[in-house]
Design an enzyme around this catalytic site. Structure first.
Site, PDB file in Angstrom:
ATOM      1  N   ASP A 108     101.924 -22.344  -4.930  1.00  0.00           N
ATOM      2  CA  ASP A 108     102.669 -22.876  -6.069  1.00  0.00           C
ATOM      3  C   ASP A 108     103.342 -24.150  -5.583  1.00  0.00           C
ATOM      4  OD1 ASP A 108     104.282 -23.051  -8.417  1.00  0.00           O
ATOM      5  OD2 ASP A 108     104.194 -20.868  -8.595  1.00  0.00           O
ATOM      6  N   GLU A 273     100.503 -26.153 -14.684  1.00  0.00           N
ATOM      7  CA  GLU A 273     101.288 -25.381 -15.656  1.00  0.00           C
ATOM      8  C   GLU A 273     101.669 -26.309 -16.812  1.00  0.00           C
ATOM      9  OE1 GLU A 273     105.353 -22.764 -16.229  1.00  0.00           O
ATOM     10  OE2 GLU A 273     105.377 -24.598 -15.052  1.00  0.00           O
ATOM     11  N   HIS A 334     105.380 -14.840 -14.621  1.00  0.00           N
ATOM     12  CA  HIS A 334     106.757 -14.492 -14.270  1.00  0.00           C
ATOM     13  C   HIS A 334     107.792 -15.099 -15.214  1.00  0.00           C
ATOM     14  CE1 HIS A 334     105.907 -18.395 -12.704  1.00  0.00           C
ATOM     15  NE2 HIS A 334     107.183 -18.606 -12.460  1.00  0.00           N
TER      16      HIS A 334
HETATM   17  C1  NOJ Z   1     108.211 -23.107 -14.287  1.00  0.00           C
HETATM   18  C2  NOJ Z   1     108.261 -21.885 -13.450  1.00  0.00           C
HETATM   19  O1  NOJ Z   1     107.170 -21.062 -13.754  1.00  0.00           O
HETATM   20  C3  NOJ Z   1     109.593 -21.220 -13.714  1.00  0.00           C
HETATM   21  O2  NOJ Z   1     109.678 -19.955 -13.158  1.00  0.00           O
HETATM   22  C4  NOJ Z   1     110.665 -22.133 -13.187  1.00  0.00           C
HETATM   23  O3  NOJ Z   1     111.932 -21.574 -13.477  1.00  0.00           O
HETATM   24  C5  NOJ Z   1     110.559 -23.511 -13.808  1.00  0.00           C
HETATM   25  N1  NOJ Z   1     109.224 -24.007 -13.819  1.00  0.00           N
HETATM   26  C6  NOJ Z   1     111.370 -24.488 -13.031  1.00  0.00           C
HETATM   27  O4  NOJ Z   1     110.747 -24.747 -11.805  1.00  0.00           O
END
Ligand code: NOJ
Length: 542
Positions: A108, A273, A334
């Site tokens: 990640d 993402e 998550h």
């Molecule tokens: C997306 C992530 O999936 C999430 O868990 C996180 O809080 C935010 N980005 C900030 O990095």
């Protein structure tokens, strides 16, 4: 009875197209040192399980050095492991052991923001003349003496925090502890590319890039427009359309830069993402497909759980894909309520079959394979900072520990787990479910195995089945085909039985049903599809 075809006549697929991805949230997978939080050694200890389950790649949420304001999505060193999770030596062991089992490892990468404790930010905030001042986003106060513009934080409140040291504001799309980096600065790009290379040199197979559509902000920092459709139950960020704070055209150039770094290492994957509507999402494949290999497709999470709505979504997504763009599907992660909590225990089996029979790379979220649902977390045990800022939006219930066996803390830890287990952990665990032919775990494993055995499922083309209106409202039917093989998938989203006509071909065999006891059944002329049932059919002799 069938609609237009999507897909190409591909005989060769790369691993991230034919394979399946499994997301591990490392705090919650397996603890080996008794501190109640999972660690890298724990993941290594469970690789045999992942190989047994039949997935191809593991994406591990962040484990970098971090003060954990957002549980690792606030990185203080992009090239170090947080001691909570282990050491670089543990990581090297993990990747070696994964590869020995033919499992790919995806990290990640969190490039949009660092931790407030990252030395880059410490240097940047020191003075207006600091060498790294421009590595982050600093602005003077607005005309009224308040924040420079109306942008809001995704976790509630303003996205600007005034730093008394210099009197300027810095921008943070998430927590004040997560200042946004300035990706317009070539030095930032170079430093981040070095971080990617650090991990690629250690053998990682790709990255899931956090909030990739956020990386570039409007050059003029214009105010975001009001959202007239905002409803009070929504998170505060939705008061405005995020027109100027993210999804800016220049971001595609940044993504192409990352992709170029990966290209030097051969078949590595770049997953982005992106929470955007389908038509915007497609831009992230990039011009001439030089963008993200897989812009994450979260549409199944956002679409009402109805056969007609899901069928329309799949057709729309397939039709929107650019030439050569590879699809992908996600049911949970998550940040989102668990699929089992959303659709219920009967439909979660249909959801599993849908995820693993659609065309494109599926990403499974740890625990979904044992049907983990919403695990209530008492307010005094709440961990997620978002939930503390904006009650009702906490993500703890989807981050609870994996349940391995009928033992104290379900075998997750010998200490006190950082989040509670489900009330039925003595039954809902891998050890108990793996030998139960009716369990959701067995269903997931069978689906994964079928996907590996049938190119029609892993890399084949897709076409919708046109069903009568009444039926189509509650049953989603489609075909997957490759070479000489055609498989038909019928998914009943309703609680009533349907008779589905199967006239135009001869007899069919049920390759797999979500309902136990039907595998191998021969059907001809029509199929009685039970309530909440999904089936994969194969033509007899075809
Ligand atoms: C997306 C992530 O999936 C999430 O868990 C996180 O809080 C935010 N980005 C900030 O990095």
């Amino acid at each position: 009875m069938s609609g237009p075809v999507s897909g190409t006549n591909r005989s060769e697929a790369v691993w991230w197209q034919s394979g399946t991805v499994y997301q591990v949230y490392p705090r919650s997978f397996q603890d080996t040192d008794g501190d109640g939080v999972g660690d890298l050694r724990g993941i290594t200890a469970r690789l045999d399980y992942l190989a047994w389950l039949g997935v191809d790649a593991v994406w591990i949420s962040p484990f970098y050095r971090s003060p954990m304001a957002d549980f690792g999505y606030d990185v203080a060193d992009y090239c170090a492991i947080d001691p909570l999770f282990g050491t670089l030596a543990d990581f090297d062991t993990l990747i070696g052991e994964a590869h020995r089992r033919r499992l790919k490892v995806i990290l990640d990468f969190v490039p949009n923001h660092s931790s407030i404790e990252h030395p880059w930010f410490v240097e940047s905030r020191a003075s207006r003349a600091a060498r790294k001042r421009d590595w982050y986003i600093w602005r003077d106060a607005g005309p009224d003496g308040g924040p420079p513009n109306n942008w809001l934080s995704n976790f509630g409140g303003p996205a600007w925090t005034r730093d008394p040291a210099t009197g300027q504001y810095y921008y943070h799309a998430f927590l004040p502890e997560q200042p946004d980096l300035n990706w317009r600065n070539p030095e930032v790009r170079a430093a981040m590319h070095d971080a990617l290379r650090f991990w690629l040199d250690r053998g990682v197979d790709g990255f899931r890039v956090d909030v990739i559509w956020h990386l570039i902000k409007d050059e003029g920092f214009r105010d975001n427009p009001h959202n007239p459709d905002f409803e009070p139950h929504q998170a505060g960020i939705n008061r405005f359309h995020q027109t100027y704070s993210c999804d800016r055209p220049e971001v595609l150039d940044v993504i192409a830069g990352m992709r170029a770094v990966l290209r030097d290492y051969g078949e590595r994957v770049l997953i982005g993402e992106i929470y955007l509507p389908i038509e915007r999402l497609m831009a992230y494949y990039g011009p001439e497909l030089g963008g993200a290999d897989l812009p994450f497709n979260f549409q199944l999470i956002q679409t009402p759980w109805r056969a007609d709505a899901v069928a329309a979504l799949v057709a729309e997504y397939e039709a929107a894909l650019p030439e050569g763009g590879w699809p992908n599907w996600v049911l949970g992660n998550h940040d989102q309520p668990r699929i089992a909590a959303r659709v219920g225990e009967a439909q979660e089996r249909v959801a599993a079959m849908l995820l693993l029979t659609l065309r494109g790379t599926p990403t499974l979220y740890y625990g979904d394979e044992i049907g983990l649902g919403h695990v209530p977390v008492l307010p005094e045990r709440a961990q997620d900072p978002w939930g503390r800022n904006e009650p009702g939006h906490g993500r703890d219930p989807e981050r609870t520990p994996m349940q391995w066996e009928d033992a104290p803390n379900a075998g997750f830890t010998t200490g006190t787990p950082w989040l509670p287990l489900s009330a039925d952990a003595d039954r809902r665990n891998v050890e108990t479910m793996r030998d139960d032919s009716r369990s959701i775990l067995t269903l997931y494993r069978r689906l994964l195995s079928l996907r590996r055995d049938h190119p029609a499922l892993s890399i084949g083309n897709w076409r919708n089945l046109t069903l009568d209106t009444d039926l189509a409202a509650e049953v989603f039917g489609f075909e997957r085909f490759a070479g000489d093989e055609t498989l038909r998938i019928l998914l009943n989203f309703s609680t009533r039985e349907w008779r589905v006509p199967l006239h135009e071909r001869g007899a069919w065999t049920i390759l797999l049903s979500t309902h136990a006891g039907r595998t191998g059944e021969r059907v001809e002329g029509g199929l009685a599809l039970g309530p909440d049932e999904g089936v994969i059919l194969s033509p007899v002799g075809g």
